[in-house]
Motif scaffolding. Sequence first.
Motif, PDB file in Angstrom:
ATOM      1  N   MET A  95       0.832  -1.202   0.000  1.00  0.00           N
ATOM      2  CA  MET A  95       0.000   0.000   0.000  1.00  0.00           C
ATOM      3  C   MET A  95       0.865   1.249   0.000  1.00  0.00           C
ATOM      4  O   MET A  95       0.559   2.239  -0.682  1.00  0.00           O
ATOM      5  CB  MET A  95      -0.935  -0.009   1.218  1.00  0.00           C
ATOM      6  N   TYR A  96       1.955   1.214   0.739  1.00  0.00           N
ATOM      7  CA  TYR A  96       2.829   2.392   0.809  1.00  0.00           C
ATOM      8  C   TYR A  96       3.564   2.622  -0.506  1.00  0.00           C
ATOM      9  O   TYR A  96       3.658   3.755  -0.991  1.00  0.00           O
ATOM     10  CB  TYR A  96       3.830   2.232   1.955  1.00  0.00           C
ATOM     11  N   VAL A  97       4.085   1.537  -1.113  1.00  0.00           N
ATOM     12  CA  VAL A  97       4.857   1.707  -2.347  1.00  0.00           C
ATOM     13  C   VAL A  97       3.969   2.203  -3.489  1.00  0.00           C
ATOM     14  O   VAL A  97       4.452   2.828  -4.432  1.00  0.00           O
ATOM     15  CB  VAL A  97       5.568   0.391  -2.730  1.00  0.00           C
ATOM     16  N   LYS A  98       2.665   1.953  -3.403  1.00  0.00           N
ATOM     17  CA  LYS A  98       1.747   2.435  -4.443  1.00  0.00           C
ATOM     18  C   LYS A  98       1.250   3.856  -4.183  1.00  0.00           C
ATOM     19  O   LYS A  98       0.561   4.427  -5.028  1.00  0.00           O
ATOM     20  CB  LYS A  98       0.542   1.491  -4.561  1.00  0.00           C
ATOM     21  N   ALA A  99       1.607   4.416  -3.014  1.00  0.00           N
ATOM     22  CA  ALA A  99       1.102   5.748  -2.672  1.00  0.00           C
ATOM     23  C   ALA A  99       2.200   6.773  -2.482  1.00  0.00           C
ATOM     24  O   ALA A  99       1.945   7.974  -2.569  1.00  0.00           O
ATOM     25  CB  ALA A  99       0.268   5.673  -1.387  1.00  0.00           C
ATOM     26  N   LEU A 100       3.427   6.344  -2.216  1.00  0.00           N
ATOM     27  CA  LEU A 100       4.468   7.274  -1.757  1.00  0.00           C
ATOM     28  C   LEU A 100       4.814   8.337  -2.800  1.00  0.00           C
ATOM     29  O   LEU A 100       4.655   8.145  -4.001  1.00  0.00           O
ATOM     30  CB  LEU A 100       5.723   6.509  -1.322  1.00  0.00           C
ATOM     31  N   ASP A 101       5.290   9.471  -2.271  1.00  0.00           N
ATOM     32  CA  ASP A 101       5.709  10.585  -3.133  1.00  0.00           C
ATOM     33  C   ASP A 101       7.179  10.903  -2.888  1.00  0.00           C
ATOM     34  O   ASP A 101       7.606  12.046  -3.046  1.00  0.00           O
ATOM     35  CB  ASP A 101       4.837  11.821  -2.883  1.00  0.00           C
ATOM     36  N   SER A 102       7.939   9.893  -2.506  1.00  0.00           N
ATOM     37  CA  SER A 102       9.332  10.098  -2.122  1.00  0.00           C
ATOM     38  C   SER A 102      10.235  10.283  -3.333  1.00  0.00           C
ATOM     39  O   SER A 102       9.914   9.881  -4.447  1.00  0.00           O
ATOM     40  CB  SER A 102       9.833   8.891  -1.311  1.00  0.00           C
ATOM     41  N   PHE A 103      11.396  10.869  -3.058  1.00  0.00           N
ATOM     42  CA  PHE A 103      12.468  10.966  -4.047  1.00  0.00           C
ATOM     43  C   PHE A 103      13.609  10.100  -3.537  1.00  0.00           C
ATOM     44  O   PHE A 103      14.211  10.400  -2.509  1.00  0.00           O
ATOM     45  CB  PHE A 103      12.924  12.419  -4.197  1.00  0.00           C
ATOM     46  N   ALA A 104      13.882   9.007  -4.232  1.00  0.00           N
ATOM     47  CA  ALA A 104      14.965   8.097  -3.837  1.00  0.00           C
ATOM     48  C   ALA A 104      16.016   8.066  -4.936  1.00  0.00           C
ATOM     49  O   ALA A 104      15.695   8.173  -6.123  1.00  0.00           O
ATOM     50  CB  ALA A 104      14.421   6.688  -3.590  1.00  0.00           C
ATOM     51  N   PHE A 105      17.280   7.949  -4.542  1.00  0.00           N
ATOM     52  CA  PHE A 105      18.340   7.773  -5.528  1.00  0.00           C
ATOM     53  C   PHE A 105      19.287   6.684  -5.053  1.00  0.00           C
ATOM     54  O   PHE A 105      19.325   6.337  -3.864  1.00  0.00           O
ATOM     55  CB  PHE A 105      19.091   9.087  -5.803  1.00  0.00           C
ATOM     56  N   VAL A 140      20.607   5.854 -10.775  1.00  0.00           N
ATOM     57  CA  VAL A 140      19.178   5.534 -10.792  1.00  0.00           C
ATOM     58  C   VAL A 140      18.446   6.441  -9.810  1.00  0.00           C
ATOM     59  O   VAL A 140      18.902   6.645  -8.686  1.00  0.00           O
ATOM     60  CB  VAL A 140      18.930   4.053 -10.433  1.00  0.00           C
ATOM     61  N   VAL A 141      17.305   6.972 -10.263  1.00  0.00           N
ATOM     62  CA  VAL A 141      16.419   7.786  -9.435  1.00  0.00           C
ATOM     63  C   VAL A 141      15.038   7.155  -9.492  1.00  0.00           C
ATOM     64  O   VAL A 141      14.624   6.635 -10.532  1.00  0.00           O
ATOM     65  CB  VAL A 141      16.360   9.241  -9.956  1.00  0.00           C
ATOM     66  N   ALA A 142      14.313   7.196  -8.367  1.00  0.00           N
ATOM     67  CA  ALA A 142      12.986   6.573  -8.327  1.00  0.00           C
ATOM     68  C   ALA A 142      11.911   7.615  -8.057  1.00  0.00           C
ATOM     69  O   ALA A 142      12.132   8.613  -7.369  1.00  0.00           O
ATOM     70  CB  ALA A 142      12.942   5.495  -7.243  1.00  0.00           C
ATOM     71  N   VAL A 161      25.649   0.418  -3.639  1.00  0.00           N
ATOM     72  CA  VAL A 161      26.314   0.534  -2.332  1.00  0.00           C
ATOM     73  C   VAL A 161      25.633   1.544  -1.422  1.00  0.00           C
ATOM     74  O   VAL A 161      25.905   1.582  -0.225  1.00  0.00           O
ATOM     75  CB  VAL A 161      27.801   0.919  -2.489  1.00  0.00           C
ATOM     76  N   GLY A 162      24.758   2.377  -1.978  1.00  0.00           N
ATOM     77  CA  GLY A 162      24.105   3.379  -1.149  1.00  0.00           C
ATOM     78  C   GLY A 162      22.750   3.761  -1.690  1.00  0.00           C
ATOM     79  O   GLY A 162      22.495   3.677  -2.898  1.00  0.00           O
ATOM     80  N   VAL A 163      21.858   4.157  -0.789  1.00  0.00           N
ATOM     81  CA  VAL A 163      20.532   4.629  -1.188  1.00  0.00           C
ATOM     82  C   VAL A 163      20.260   5.927  -0.448  1.00  0.00           C
ATOM     83  O   VAL A 163      20.582   6.070   0.729  1.00  0.00           O
ATOM     84  CB  VAL A 163      19.440   3.574  -0.891  1.00  0.00           C
ATOM     85  N   GLY A 164      19.704   6.896  -1.176  1.00  0.00           N
ATOM     86  CA  GLY A 164      19.405   8.189  -0.591  1.00  0.00           C
ATOM     87  C   GLY A 164      17.924   8.481  -0.603  1.00  0.00           C
ATOM     88  O   GLY A 164      17.213   8.132  -1.551  1.00  0.00           O
ATOM     89  N   GLU A 165      17.455   9.114   0.440  1.00  0.00           N
ATOM     90  CA  GLU A 165      16.066   9.564   0.545  1.00  0.00           C
ATOM     91  C   GLU A 165      16.103  11.083   0.670  1.00  0.00           C
ATOM     92  O   GLU A 165      16.758  11.620   1.569  1.00  0.00           O
ATOM     93  CB  GLU A 165      15.401   8.927   1.763  1.00  0.00           C
ATOM     94  N   VAL A 166      15.438  11.793  -0.245  1.00  0.00           N
ATOM     95  CA  VAL A 166      15.483  13.260  -0.276  1.00  0.00           C
ATOM     96  C   VAL A 166      14.135  13.805   0.172  1.00  0.00           C
ATOM     97  O   VAL A 166      13.094  13.454  -0.391  1.00  0.00           O
ATOM     98  CB  VAL A 166      15.816  13.774  -1.687  1.00  0.00           C
ATOM     99  N   VAL A 167      14.157  14.673   1.191  1.00  0.00           N
ATOM    100  CA  VAL A 167      12.935  15.212   1.787  1.00  0.00           C
ATOM    101  C   VAL A 167      12.931  16.727   1.650  1.00  0.00           C
ATOM    102  O   VAL A 167      13.936  17.389   1.928  1.00  0.00           O
ATOM    103  CB  VAL A 167      12.837  14.809   3.274  1.00  0.00           C
ATOM    104  N   ASP A 168      11.805  17.272   1.233  1.00  0.00           N
ATOM    105  CA  ASP A 168      11.662  18.723   1.061  1.00  0.00           C
ATOM    106  C   ASP A 168      11.546  19.394   2.431  1.00  0.00           C
ATOM    107  O   ASP A 168      10.652  19.075   3.220  1.00  0.00           O
ATOM    108  CB  ASP A 168      10.412  19.006   0.227  1.00  0.00           C
TER     109      ASP A 168
END
Length: 849
Positions: free
Chosen positions: A642-652, A665-667, A808-815
């Motif tokens: 449910m979360y993966v179908k709703a999220l508005d996150s910026f991941a790289f 890669v950016v998601a 090797v790394g994952v980033g989560e970007v928050v406004d």
Amino acid sequence: MTTNDLEAHSSVLERLKPLINTQLFDEEFKLLTAELPKSQQFLIKMELKRLAQPCSYYIDLRGRVDGDVRPFEHKGQTHYLDEVAIQTFEKGLKQYGQYTIGIFEDVTNTSNNFRVRHQQETNKRLQDVLSGEMSTASNPVVLASDLDATANDYKAARLIRFAGYSVRREERMNFSIDIEVLLQDDESFPATTSDLSVSGCKIKIPQAIEMTAGQKVAIFFRGLEQEFALGINNGIPYQVIDVEPTDKSYYVRLKRLPLADEKGFSDFLHHFIHGNKRRYKVNLDNTYEAVFIKGYEQFYLPRISTLPVFLSVHEGKASPSCALTTENNRHLMHYFQDERQQNVLPQMLHVRRLKQCLAKEANEHSTVLYTFTHAAKGRLFFYSATHEELLQFPELKSVFLGFGAAKPSFRVFRMSVLRTLPAHAHIPLSLPNSADQEVQKLNQPPTPLIANFIRHLRYIVTLTDISTAHSSSLYKAMSYDPALLNKLKVFGHAKLEHIPPIESASVQYVNLRSESRFLYKTTVLLEQEKGADIQAFSRDFSSKGLQLECAEPVSFSKGDTVKISLPELQKITTKHQLSGLAYEVMAVSKNKLIMNMRVIDPTNDHPGKIFFQQLINNNRSKLTMAEETPKFPGLGPALRNMYVKALDSFAFYVHRQGVRYNLDVVAIGAKPNALHKLLAKFSDDADSMTMLPLLKNNATNLHFANQLKKMKRQEVPFSYEVFLRFIPEQDHLEQSFETKFDFDFQLHSAKKTFIDDVVATDLLFAFKIFLSRTGRPDTEHIAKELGYVSTYAIHKAKLLEEELWSVVGVGEVVDITDEVLLRYNLSDEKIAEQQQKRLALLAAITLSE
């Protein structure tokens, strides 16, 4: 690449390369190097041996060379090379006999490589400067190049869409056969199939023929009729789904329409496809895409710092009922508990706040939430206010922030509201049930128990802690009238007698810990060389370690030895001495409040370790695992979907390729956020996204990579703040942005000056980046689909695994733009003006689906 010391002997090296693994090498080496000193002979021989070492590095030159890049396969490994690189590769194979380090270096340093050209141009300019030959007219060229030193060697990141994979009801086979297409006006023409399934097909037709979506046709399978007696006189009816133009023809996707007298044609196709799967190859496009996206989802979701809280709606009232937890956000559930271990989220996430967020314009269903606690008479009271609520009480804004920030419990959250539906809890595999019996079992929807539990879930509130020690100090410095403190009760939360339970479920992934951890809060005292003991509380424990939350920032660093005492636990045991216990600090959070500790046990008789082992063995049924095994089996996967179908996150994602680190890669989630839209404005196509505004001065290799090298998978994320000045109405990306990371400011006053300057004339965007170290990919999550790809195209499966293993790394970007504006005490008018400008800009940008 030959070193400077050996450049004079490059001709000797070239003549010896083909002989390195032959019997002629020693004789030829002596002849060619007879007149050289022994030291030079030694260097040449060592260099040749290095160049001849077997190599397994994957080479991807897309966006790095001046040439058309295409796939190039060598011994099951797919590289992406242009024609010059392919010739260099093949020449190297003739020299060395196999893929070696020498070939890798030659291929990645061809004359048409943008990086090589840039280096050559830089060297030439330096030589011109030193020789005094640089003309004044050439200065603008130098400045333009220096402004974007990384652009020439940069390729846009691939854009993937979370949950953006299709589910196929049946297998498709790549199958080319002659057919005849009959139109409704009785005209017919020959064509060929591209792929075939029981209920549809894709055909290739000439450009001269026009077909449109919705059009109905009949198809005669002339090629099949030569081998099988189909007995169908009027053709098989199909309807056009869409038309895809190419250079010299069209590809048309068709779905089969029902036919009463088809005489078992469906059964015939089913058996034909099943019997010829290996001969003609199953179409793997959708499964390959699903494995690719799910692999990246499984890197990101277990490491989110954001806490998703799911709200159910009963009789028009929304209330929290469950939360999705990870190692990085679990402490937030702990934070929102009072002295009775009762969660206060039901009081904080009330209907008025939800409506306030949902009433905002698209992409802005969020706010800033400020919280702190106040202890009185042994009871813990929570206070909270959103940005909008503080505007409603302007006389109390500085009182709330100034008083609250002085407390260790002060936190700032980005709060966002997302919509969800119970139907989103079920994401079947990309494989049809007909693939095998196990797939049919795995494709089952949630159990009736889970379906009943989630049936009223309608909203997800995400809470991300964006506090920093520096921001708290700025709020703390706000002056206020102490006489107004009593009026803060308007922001206080009353204690409820009957609090609905909030069920926690964790994201399921490969657990790399050596032992289970258990949630438990107890007092811990940390000894100091000078001064009184520091008070802390345990967040979780295992027999070998503890995670602590300190009441004040500590000065301990990773590797320090600290002696601790457990006064409350000492009351329940006389057998073990629980004071002066030696622990090693394994990790310290950036705000110096959270520490991971490991026992120091050289003699295997550590009293703390023995005590916790017995405590766990005797109370396992009473303890709650930190992984939080839910009371409802299957709830974790349902909430995750449910979360993966709703999220508005910026991941790289950061990949390691040899010694280099790349942000490749950016998601994007169900809807783009502000950063997605801002970068999309300067991206070339819908399947990629430029990250250059965030990669100033090669941030990936100089900052992200260096930080990731220091981190371990289980460590808390490292955070950065980045500030973007956006200058509207510019034609080029490098003219539109000015980027500043928090580490670019030597003085905090310089940051304030920068922000004031941006707000005065341009647009400010501020983001917080949470950078986590990844471990090995969770291939168990994609095992069935990856196995399916391996069965029919093992080279594709290997390519997928290689890519996932390189992460090797994952980033989560928050406004954090609104919080930064308030943090630096800008006027309400300035903040509102910036919000309106930002909304107008983002509303004009659309992203392709």
